[in-house]
Design a protein around this motif. Sequence first.
Motif, PDB file in Angstrom:
ATOM      1  N   TRP A 221       0.836  -1.208   0.000  1.00  0.00           N
ATOM      2  CA  TRP A 221       0.000   0.000   0.000  1.00  0.00           C
ATOM      3  C   TRP A 221       0.869   1.254   0.000  1.00  0.00           C
ATOM      4  CZ3 TRP A 221      -4.698  -0.288   3.873  1.00  0.00           C
ATOM      5  CH2 TRP A 221      -5.344  -1.529   3.732  1.00  0.00           C
ATOM      6  N   ILE A 222       2.178   1.047   0.180  1.00  0.00           N
ATOM      7  CA  ILE A 222       3.100   2.175   0.384  1.00  0.00           C
ATOM      8  C   ILE A 222       3.814   2.494  -0.918  1.00  0.00           C
ATOM      9  CG2 ILE A 222       5.146   2.962   1.664  1.00  0.00           C
ATOM     10  CD1 ILE A 222       4.298   0.932   3.892  1.00  0.00           C
ATOM     11  N   LYS A 223       3.783   3.783  -1.281  1.00  0.00           N
ATOM     12  CA  LYS A 223       4.519   4.229  -2.473  1.00  0.00           C
ATOM     13  C   LYS A 223       6.016   4.158  -2.177  1.00  0.00           C
ATOM     14  CE  LYS A 223       4.934   8.792  -4.549  1.00  0.00           C
ATOM     15  NZ  LYS A 223       4.123   9.951  -4.997  1.00  0.00           N
ATOM     16  N   PRO A 224       6.817   3.609  -3.075  1.00  0.00           N
ATOM     17  CA  PRO A 224       8.251   3.516  -2.811  1.00  0.00           C
ATOM     18  C   PRO A 224       8.848   4.881  -2.455  1.00  0.00           C
ATOM     19  CG  PRO A 224       7.691   2.173  -4.708  1.00  0.00           C
ATOM     20  CD  PRO A 224       6.439   2.938  -4.339  1.00  0.00           C
ATOM     21  N   GLY A 225       9.555   4.918  -1.334  1.00  0.00           N
ATOM     22  CA  GLY A 225      10.197   6.156  -0.887  1.00  0.00           C
ATOM     23  C   GLY A 225       9.329   7.030   0.001  1.00  0.00           C
ATOM     24  N   ALA A 226       8.069   6.670   0.188  1.00  0.00           N
ATOM     25  CA  ALA A 226       7.153   7.496   0.991  1.00  0.00           C
ATOM     26  C   ALA A 226       7.591   7.546   2.462  1.00  0.00           C
ATOM     27  CB  ALA A 226       5.729   6.944   0.905  1.00  0.00           C
ATOM     28  N   THR A 227       7.112   8.584   3.150  1.00  0.00           N
ATOM     29  CA  THR A 227       7.325   8.706   4.598  1.00  0.00           C
ATOM     30  C   THR A 227       6.069   8.212   5.300  1.00  0.00           C
ATOM     31  OG1 THR A 227       8.769  10.602   4.276  1.00  0.00           O
ATOM     32  CG2 THR A 227       7.830  10.321   6.479  1.00  0.00           C
ATOM     33  N   VAL A 228       6.236   7.271   6.200  1.00  0.00           N
ATOM     34  CA  VAL A 228       5.099   6.631   6.871  1.00  0.00           C
ATOM     35  C   VAL A 228       5.100   6.985   8.354  1.00  0.00           C
ATOM     36  CG1 VAL A 228       3.978   4.429   7.408  1.00  0.00           C
ATOM     37  CG2 VAL A 228       5.136   4.737   5.189  1.00  0.00           C
ATOM     38  N   ILE A 229       3.991   7.560   8.820  1.00  0.00           N
ATOM     39  CA  ILE A 229       3.826   7.914  10.229  1.00  0.00           C
ATOM     40  C   ILE A 229       2.775   6.978  10.807  1.00  0.00           C
ATOM     41  CG2 ILE A 229       3.151   9.712  11.867  1.00  0.00           C
ATOM     42  CD1 ILE A 229       5.715  10.454  10.394  1.00  0.00           C
ATOM     43  N   ASP A 230       3.214   6.112  11.692  1.00  0.00           N
ATOM     44  CA  ASP A 230       2.330   5.085  12.260  1.00  0.00           C
ATOM     45  C   ASP A 230       1.889   5.517  13.659  1.00  0.00           C
ATOM     46  OD1 ASP A 230       1.002   2.829  13.053  1.00  0.00           O
ATOM     47  OD2 ASP A 230       2.637   1.432  12.586  1.00  0.00           O
ATOM     48  N   VAL A 231       0.643   5.953  13.767  1.00  0.00           N
ATOM     49  CA  VAL A 231       0.121   6.457  15.043  1.00  0.00           C
ATOM     50  C   VAL A 231      -0.420   5.317  15.910  1.00  0.00           C
ATOM     51  CG1 VAL A 231      -1.540   8.058  16.103  1.00  0.00           C
ATOM     52  CG2 VAL A 231      -0.446   8.664  13.941  1.00  0.00           C
ATOM     53  N   GLY A 232      -0.745   4.211  15.295  1.00  0.00           N
ATOM     54  CA  GLY A 232      -1.431   3.114  15.986  1.00  0.00           C
ATOM     55  C   GLY A 232      -0.661   2.590  17.190  1.00  0.00           C
ATOM     56  N   ILE A 233      -1.391   2.349  18.249  1.00  0.00           N
ATOM     57  CA  ILE A 233      -0.839   1.688  19.448  1.00  0.00           C
ATOM     58  C   ILE A 233      -1.775   0.516  19.722  1.00  0.00           C
ATOM     59  CG2 ILE A 233      -0.382   1.893  21.927  1.00  0.00           C
ATOM     60  CD1 ILE A 233       1.466   3.804  20.736  1.00  0.00           C
TER      61      ILE A 233
END
Length: 290
Positions: A221-233
């Motif tokens: 689901w992630i575009k190559p090189g994208a910045t991913v911020i994972d808020v989930g706990i």
Amino acid sequence: MIETKPIDGKAFAANLRARIAEQVADLVRTRGVTPGLAVVLVGEDPASQVYVRNKAAQTLEAGMASFEHKLPADTAEADLLALVARLNADPAVNGILVQLPLPGHIDSTKVLAAIEPAKDVDGFHVVNAGRLAVGLDALVPCTPLGCVMLLKHHLGNLSGLKAVVVGRSNIVGKPAAQLLLKEDCTVTIAHSRTRDLPGECRQADILVAAVGRPEMVRGDWIKPGATVIDVGINRVPKEDGKTRLVGDVAYGEAQGIAGLITPVPGGVGPMTIACLLQNTLTATRRQNGL
Ligand SMILES: NC(=O)C1=CN([C@@H]2O[C@H](COP(=O)(O)OP(=O)(O)OC[C@H]3O[C@@H](n4cnc5c(N)ncnc54)[C@H](OP(=O)(O)O)[C@@H]3O)[C@@H](O)[C@H]2O)C=CC1
Ligand SMILES: Nc1nc(=O)c2c([nH]1)NC[C@@H]1CN(c3ccc(C(=O)N[C@@H](CCC(=O)O)C(=O)O)cc3)C=[N+]21
Ligand SMILES: [Mg+2]
């Protein structure tokens, strides 16, 4: 193959807290003002108890005063509202946080509305949400504030980047989208009714996952090189009967695809508390006309 770098939110938050502590010391020395944060916990949810303990410890470490109010789970709504009214009126209290979720018999909307907006360091009051939406100075929700701080630190100018926020809660998703819009991102907010969620996510230069579903966002689901911020706990069971924390993103699958990614734990979580202290300092300054 892309080299995926973790974003060290724990180190960034520690640094931010140290800078806040310096400013608090300055405020105490030059103005005789000590910022005070009141945290209200209703009930005995173990996870909430851990957060509240961490908040109190870090508040004291920053040189601020910490006021903890622990109420039994069967506290009447009227009694909680009365406590909020006392904290609103107490000049030693510059920030008020009522830990969520509240027990079912208490209307959290009513409680949040009772907090004086100038002391609403969570930024959950409609006045602060509205001020953020129309571009006035507001107390901004801590978790989204922490996300955007990390993004600006690692990416610099966010202008023109395509941001996709998965989740539209009032405490994370919606204010995260507002802040990214303010940084001139092109923002999409996705949620449980979104058609083709993977396709939406694949457009994102910045992907913010705030869903509360363990590892829902897959690597492809992630575009190559994208910045991913994972808020989930999310606490998930381990084989040995204990639990471990995982985010809303399949962290392992993101390796070699994402450019940057926040780990869980050690990413967004520590930033939330540091931003709470930042908001308490900001609220104290404003209440003292500084
Ligand atoms: N790191 C930190 O400091 C913090 C972490 N958290 C964590 O962040 C996560 C989100 O928290 P919060 O915003 O309060 O959660 P909420 O449950 O309030 O909101 C979840 C959002 O995710 C959406 N959603 C649920 N399922 C899907 C799905 N299958 N596909 C797409 N969207 C979906 C919901 O959509 P809809 O609106 O349509 O129902 C909703 O908008 C949780 O894991 C929470 O523990 C929260 C606060 C602070
Ligand atoms: N009024 C209110 N305001 C909140 O800000 C609020 C709330 N209610 N209710 C619960 C959520 C959740 N939340 C977190 C704060 C810190 C970490 C945190 O420090 N996490 C660390 C450690 C996690 C651990 O080990 O348990 C990490 O991710 O590295 C996580 C989650 C604030 N919330
Ligand atoms: Mg908060």
